[in-house]
Design an enzyme around this catalytic site. Structure first.
Site, PDB file in Angstrom:
ATOM      1  N   CYS A  86     -16.736  11.899 -17.551  1.00  0.00           N
ATOM      2  CA  CYS A  86     -16.074  11.058 -18.412  1.00  0.00           C
ATOM      3  C   CYS A  86     -16.411  10.421 -19.691  1.00  0.00           C
ATOM      4  O   CYS A  86     -16.388   9.277 -18.582  1.00  0.00           O
ATOM      5  CB  CYS A  86     -14.715  10.856 -17.691  1.00  0.00           C
ATOM      6  SG  CYS A  86     -12.952  10.260 -19.033  1.00  0.00           S
ATOM      7  N   CYS A  94     -11.289   3.051 -19.470  1.00  0.00           N
ATOM      8  CA  CYS A  94     -10.168   3.457 -18.547  1.00  0.00           C
ATOM      9  C   CYS A  94     -10.118   3.049 -17.132  1.00  0.00           C
ATOM     10  O   CYS A  94     -11.529   2.784 -16.860  1.00  0.00           O
ATOM     11  CB  CYS A  94     -10.318   4.537 -18.320  1.00  0.00           C
ATOM     12  SG  CYS A  94      -8.387   5.680 -17.306  1.00  0.00           S
ATOM     13  N   CYS A  97     -11.391   4.768 -12.800  1.00  0.00           N
ATOM     14  CA  CYS A  97     -11.779   5.619 -11.818  1.00  0.00           C
ATOM     15  C   CYS A  97     -13.194   4.413 -11.952  1.00  0.00           C
ATOM     16  O   CYS A  97     -13.194   4.019 -13.464  1.00  0.00           O
ATOM     17  CB  CYS A  97     -12.758   6.265 -13.088  1.00  0.00           C
ATOM     18  SG  CYS A  97     -11.395   8.024 -12.919  1.00  0.00           S
ATOM     19  N   CYS A 171      -7.825  13.914 -19.309  1.00  0.00           N
ATOM     20  CA  CYS A 171      -7.709  12.944 -18.210  1.00  0.00           C
ATOM     21  C   CYS A 171      -7.975  13.986 -16.968  1.00  0.00           C
ATOM     22  O   CYS A 171      -7.635  15.329 -16.825  1.00  0.00           O
ATOM     23  CB  CYS A 171      -6.783  12.678 -16.894  1.00  0.00           C
ATOM     24  SG  CYS A 171      -7.526  11.650 -15.862  1.00  0.00           S
ATOM     25  N   GLN A 227       2.759  12.422  -2.128  1.00  0.00           N
ATOM     26  CA  GLN A 227       1.218  12.208  -2.649  1.00  0.00           C
ATOM     27  C   GLN A 227       0.563  12.424  -4.024  1.00  0.00           C
ATOM     28  O   GLN A 227       1.125  14.045  -4.212  1.00  0.00           O
ATOM     29  CB  GLN A 227       0.453  12.912  -1.404  1.00  0.00           C
ATOM     30  CG  GLN A 227       0.692  12.109   0.520  1.00  0.00           C
ATOM     31  CD  GLN A 227       0.144  10.828   0.227  1.00  0.00           C
ATOM     32  OE1 GLN A 227      -0.311  10.035  -1.201  1.00  0.00           O
ATOM     33  NE2 GLN A 227       0.972  10.083   1.009  1.00  0.00           N
ATOM     34  N   TYR A 256       9.556   4.384   6.184  1.00  0.00           N
ATOM     35  CA  TYR A 256       8.752   4.085   4.657  1.00  0.00           C
ATOM     36  C   TYR A 256       9.057   5.681   4.600  1.00  0.00           C
ATOM     37  O   TYR A 256       7.978   6.441   3.884  1.00  0.00           O
ATOM     38  CB  TYR A 256       7.671   4.068   3.674  1.00  0.00           C
ATOM     39  CG  TYR A 256       7.768   2.134   5.119  1.00  0.00           C
ATOM     40  CD1 TYR A 256       8.623   1.026   3.859  1.00  0.00           C
ATOM     41  CD2 TYR A 256       7.195   1.203   6.115  1.00  0.00           C
ATOM     42  CE1 TYR A 256       8.635   0.377   4.213  1.00  0.00           C
ATOM     43  CE2 TYR A 256       7.258   0.723   6.248  1.00  0.00           C
ATOM     44  CZ  TYR A 256       7.473  -0.408   5.938  1.00  0.00           C
ATOM     45  OH  TYR A 256       8.091  -1.512   5.962  1.00  0.00           O
ATOM     46  N   GLU A 280      14.577   4.981   4.528  1.00  0.00           N
ATOM     47  CA  GLU A 280      13.763   4.942   2.945  1.00  0.00           C
ATOM     48  C   GLU A 280      15.072   4.089   1.800  1.00  0.00           C
ATOM     49  O   GLU A 280      15.658   4.427   2.270  1.00  0.00           O
ATOM     50  CB  GLU A 280      13.503   6.358   2.504  1.00  0.00           C
ATOM     51  CG  GLU A 280      12.903   6.197   1.643  1.00  0.00           C
ATOM     52  CD  GLU A 280      12.063   5.943   0.735  1.00  0.00           C
ATOM     53  OE1 GLU A 280      11.876   5.268  -0.208  1.00  0.00           O
ATOM     54  OE2 GLU A 280      10.419   5.647   1.695  1.00  0.00           O
ATOM     55  N   CYS A 350      -2.558   3.032   2.411  1.00  0.00           N
ATOM     56  CA  CYS A 350      -3.740   3.836   1.495  1.00  0.00           C
ATOM     57  C   CYS A 350      -4.504   2.086   0.806  1.00  0.00           C
ATOM     58  O   CYS A 350      -5.210   2.651  -0.412  1.00  0.00           O
ATOM     59  CB  CYS A 350      -3.301   3.990   0.500  1.00  0.00           C
ATOM     60  SG  CYS A 350      -1.846   2.508  -0.220  1.00  0.00           S
TER      61      CYS A 350
END
Length: 393
Positions: A86, A94, A97, A171, A227, A256, A280, A350
């Site tokens: 890209c 950007c 990434c 993108c 996700q 969660y 949640e 994460c």
């Protein structure tokens, strides 16, 4: 005598690039031909790879122990370096990434190195965990994209560490052909747009979509978490199915829990005579979950903040699944959860730094690491997803 700290902003430095660090950059130090820093500061340099020698422009210098820079010329390249697919994956481009200039296998090796370093340094956990590849390749995987709109009404992606909007035409992380129709339209200046690619490859803007995971269809209201990698929800469901081992007739918590994807797996383990409690904070997610699971009477949803509910939930759980935001659980939540005495906790994270901290906190309360897997759910970026099994000793 204190040596004043020079401001290196906009200065060109020649750097020897060292190991990768958490956050999508590598640790660089001024090379033999550069100016030494009497304070011994390091330079966090993007668009570089370990072992390279680069020229880099300093983009931020707050006068502390480090500054930030972008590599603008490679004097000695790593064997793992490739041409970024890209044109926006460059200095000043950007911010989405971090690793397009690295071969995909090398990207996973970089993430593995970061994960192992965080686990060892923060949690005292040493092991051979490897960030695993998910199916689908390094491009075209992202099913949810948040676009920013500039003052002229042009949608795009934000620049690195900036509110500036890059007017991208596409993108490459999104499925081919899905974003250009949205990017080509005028939008309300200053707004943000959530684009979701549905199961048939159509881009939907701020509307309900249907996704599939754990053998079910889930109708998702606009803005409800799901996700972004199409293989991750089923992958996590598979790990939970293997590790949770909730007893038939037992009690499981899904904290969660979103719309209840992982709760549906737990429901199959505890059976009709058991209980699965989903907590949640998003009421929309809770509503979506209730609509998706009318046949599972053992699953109960509560729209509330997890941190406030752990002490009030009853009865005590046999197994707990946690999937908190990036900041992780934290000391108070781990302490409250451990006080309820589950035999096992399956913890989804994460962020490797938050994961390592939480594992250390669980260890303080008598929970030992029984398993750890990590997945490259965000190719071309520095992000990853990990799952840890904590067992009470």
């Amino acid at each position: 005598m204190t040596v004043p700290v020079a401001d290196w902003t906009d200065r060109m430095l020649e750097l020897e690039v060292g190991p990768v660090a958490h956050g999508g950059h590598c640790v660089g130090r001024v090379g033999d031909d550069g100016e030494p820093d009497p304070h011994g500061r390091v330079v966090f340099v993007r668009h570089a790879l370990p072992g390279e020698r680069v020229r880099a422009v300093v983009t931020e210098d707050g006068g502390g122990a480090f500054c930030r820079a972008d590599a603008v010329a490679v004097l000695r390249a790593s064997a793992d370096r490739v041409t970024a697919p890209c044109e926006w994956a460059r200095p000043g481009g950007c911010g989405g990434c971090d690793f397009q200039h690295a071969d995909p296998a090398a990207q996973r090796a970089l993430k593995t190195a970061v994960l192992r370093e965080q686990l060892s340094r923060v949690a005292g956990v040493d092991g051979d965990v490897v960030v695993e590849e998910l199916p689908g390749g390094a491009l075209g995987w992202r099913t949810r994209v948040r676009l920013a709109v500039d003052a002229a009404g042009t949608a795009g992606l934000r620049a690195h560490r900036s509110h500036d909007v890059c007017p991208v035409a596409d993108c490459l992380l999104a499925p081919a052909g899905t974003l250009p129709p949205v990017l080509g339209r005028a939008h309300r200046p200053g707004s943000e747009i959530e684009v979701t690619v549905d199961d048939v490859g159509v881009a939907r803007v701020d509307v309900a979509v249907v996704a599939h995971a754990a053998g079910r269809a889930w109708e998702l209201s606009p803005g409800v978490f799901w996700q972004v990698h199409p293989a991750l929800a089923d992958t996590l469901a598979g790990v939970v199915a293997s590790w949770a081992r909730a007893p038939e007739g037992g009690v499981a918590w899904d904290l969660y829990g979103g719309v209840g994807v992982l709760a549906s797996v737990l429901a199959g383990q505890v059976g009709p005579s058991g209980t699965v409690m989903v907590v949640e904070s998003s009421r929309d997610a809770v509503d979506d979950g209730r609509r998706a699971l009318p046949d599972l009477g053992q699953v109960r949803f509560r729209a509330a903040r997890v941190e406030r509910e752990i002490a009030t939930l009853a009865p005590d759980p046999d197994v707990v699944v946690t999937d908190p935001p990036r900041a992780g659980l934290g000391r108070a939540t781990v302490r409250a959860l451990a006080a309820r005495g589950p035999e096992r906790v399956v913890h989804v994270a994460c962020d490797p730094a938050s994961l390592a901290r939480d594992l250390g906190l669980f260890d303080e309360h008598g929970y030992r690491l029984g398993g750890l897997r990590a997945f490259d759910a965000f190719p071309m970026t520095h992000h990853m997803e990990a799952v840890a099994l904590l067992e009470r000793t």
